[in-house]
Design an enzyme around this catalytic site. Sequence first.
Site, PDB file in Angstrom:
ATOM      1  CD  GLU A  34    -101.663  13.974 -56.092  1.00 52.53           C
ATOM      2  OE1 GLU A  34    -101.036  13.224 -55.329  1.00 52.53           O
ATOM      3  OE2 GLU A  34    -102.328  13.571 -57.064  1.00 52.53           O
ATOM      4  NE  ARG A  84    -112.355  11.653 -69.364  1.00 53.50           N
ATOM      5  CZ  ARG A  84    -111.112  12.068 -69.091  1.00 53.50           C
ATOM      6  NH1 ARG A  84    -110.212  12.124 -70.062  1.00 53.50           N
ATOM      7  NH2 ARG A  84    -110.759  12.408 -67.870  1.00 53.50           N
TER       8      ARG A  84
END
Length: 179
Positions: free
Chosen positions: A99, A62
Amino acid sequence: MRPKKSVKDYVRTIPDFPEPGILFRDVTTLFADPRGFRICIDQLLHPFADERFDKVAALESRGFILGGAIAHQLNVGFVPIRKKGKLPRATISEEYQLEYGEAVMEVHEDAFAEGERVLIVDDLLATGGTAEAGVKLCERLGAKIVGCAFVIDLPDLGGRRRIEDLGHRVEALCTFQGE
């Protein structure tokens, strides 16, 4: 007369995406609205009004939408920083932690000339791993990072601090707490 909307007003929140417990901040609604998108681009540039840039580097994916519009408005070059294996010529790469696991960002090895002044752009700053990889790639090629601009900062995840600890200016248009 309708009340003025802020950039944050254009961001849609989608609960439980991509997994349960996550509140996804969707900027496609911002991009789809011509007034919102114009406000966003103008406000991303405002803090840097007195700066000179040679290139805008944007983080996949994006960030490309924002970075292209900003580069056009500044009349400077645009450099995509992409996920591994997406660029067609010789690249340099930088690993970063997710993560659960690792990822790799790449940039063409001839993307910057020594000393070029660069603005790094993306839609969201969370933990800062992707942004840090982008910063390191630009610096390895001799670019001077003038600043990093984001639409959204999730301050509880520490990304701003991570980039500022590298010595770089961070600007964000809005924040969402507790994410």
